[in-house]
Motif scaffolding. Structure first.
Motif, PDB file in Angstrom:
ATOM      1  N   MET A 125       0.839  -1.175   0.000  1.00  0.00           N
ATOM      2  CA  MET A 125       0.000   0.000   0.000  1.00  0.00           C
ATOM      3  C   MET A 125       0.889   1.245   0.000  1.00  0.00           C
ATOM      4  O   MET A 125       1.791   1.390   0.818  1.00  0.00           O
ATOM      5  CB  MET A 125      -0.889  -0.023   1.245  1.00  0.00           C
ATOM      6  N   GLU A 126       0.619   2.158  -0.910  1.00  0.00           N
ATOM      7  CA  GLU A 126       1.395   3.386  -1.006  1.00  0.00           C
ATOM      8  C   GLU A 126       0.885   4.419  -0.006  1.00  0.00           C
ATOM      9  O   GLU A 126      -0.313   4.467   0.265  1.00  0.00           O
ATOM     10  CB  GLU A 126       1.283   3.967  -2.412  1.00  0.00           C
ATOM     11  N   PRO A 127       1.788   5.251   0.519  1.00  0.00           N
ATOM     12  CA  PRO A 127       1.332   6.312   1.422  1.00  0.00           C
ATOM     13  C   PRO A 127       0.508   7.348   0.651  1.00  0.00           C
ATOM     14  O   PRO A 127       0.680   7.521  -0.556  1.00  0.00           O
ATOM     15  CB  PRO A 127       2.619   6.924   1.958  1.00  0.00           C
ATOM     16  N   ALA A 128      -0.369   8.017   1.370  1.00  0.00           N
ATOM     17  CA  ALA A 128      -1.181   9.066   0.753  1.00  0.00           C
ATOM     18  C   ALA A 128      -0.273  10.204   0.292  1.00  0.00           C
ATOM     19  O   ALA A 128       0.692  10.553   0.979  1.00  0.00           O
ATOM     20  CB  ALA A 128      -2.205   9.586   1.749  1.00  0.00           C
ATOM     21  N   PRO A 129      -0.556  10.779  -0.880  1.00  0.00           N
ATOM     22  CA  PRO A 129       0.282  11.879  -1.357  1.00  0.00           C
ATOM     23  C   PRO A 129       0.115  13.103  -0.457  1.00  0.00           C
ATOM     24  O   PRO A 129      -0.954  13.345   0.102  1.00  0.00           O
ATOM     25  CB  PRO A 129      -0.243  12.156  -2.761  1.00  0.00           C
ATOM     26  N   THR A 130       1.190  13.836  -0.324  1.00  0.00           N
ATOM     27  CA  THR A 130       1.154  15.058   0.462  1.00  0.00           C
ATOM     28  C   THR A 130       1.500  16.248  -0.429  1.00  0.00           C
ATOM     29  O   THR A 130       2.293  16.116  -1.357  1.00  0.00           O
ATOM     30  CB  THR A 130       2.111  14.986   1.662  1.00  0.00           C
ATOM     31  N   GLY A 131       0.930  17.359  -0.124  1.00  0.00           N
ATOM     32  CA  GLY A 131       1.184  18.555  -0.922  1.00  0.00           C
ATOM     33  C   GLY A 131       2.381  19.357  -0.471  1.00  0.00           C
ATOM     34  O   GLY A 131       2.815  20.279  -1.162  1.00  0.00           O
ATOM     35  N   GLN A 132       2.933  19.028   0.690  1.00  0.00           N
ATOM     36  CA  GLN A 132       4.013  19.850   1.247  1.00  0.00           C
ATOM     37  C   GLN A 132       5.248  19.969   0.337  1.00  0.00           C
ATOM     38  O   GLN A 132       5.778  21.068   0.201  1.00  0.00           O
ATOM     39  CB  GLN A 132       4.399  19.346   2.636  1.00  0.00           C
TER      40      GLN A 132
END
Length: 75
Positions: free
Chosen positions: A1-8
């Motif tokens: 499972m891939e981590p959720a994308p972050t906008g930072q």
């Protein structure tokens, strides 16, 4: 499972590009950031990055300058 994308990371790249005068690239990074974190704002960045350290506050001020130039809203 891939981590959720972050906008930072996109916000940081937008700030760097804006401070270097690369407005089109900064706008593209900010658009991606706003897509991932539509409620982010300068006020939230300040809230999350509080400190009493003058060195940190100076660095934060530069980041905020870039984020403003890249189009992150105040609120």
């Amino acid at each position: 499972m891939e981590p959720a994308p972050t906008g930072q990371p996109h916000a940081m790249l937008a700030a760097i590009d804006a401070l270097r005068g690369r407005d089109a690239v900064a706008a593209a990074h900010m658009a991606k950031h706003r897509e991932l974190l539509p409620n982010d704002s300068i006020a939230y960045v300040v809230l999350l990055n509080s400190s009493a350290s003058p060195v940190f506050l100076s660095q934060r001020a530069r980041l905020i300058e870039g984020l403003r130039k890249a189009g992150l809203p105040e609120r």
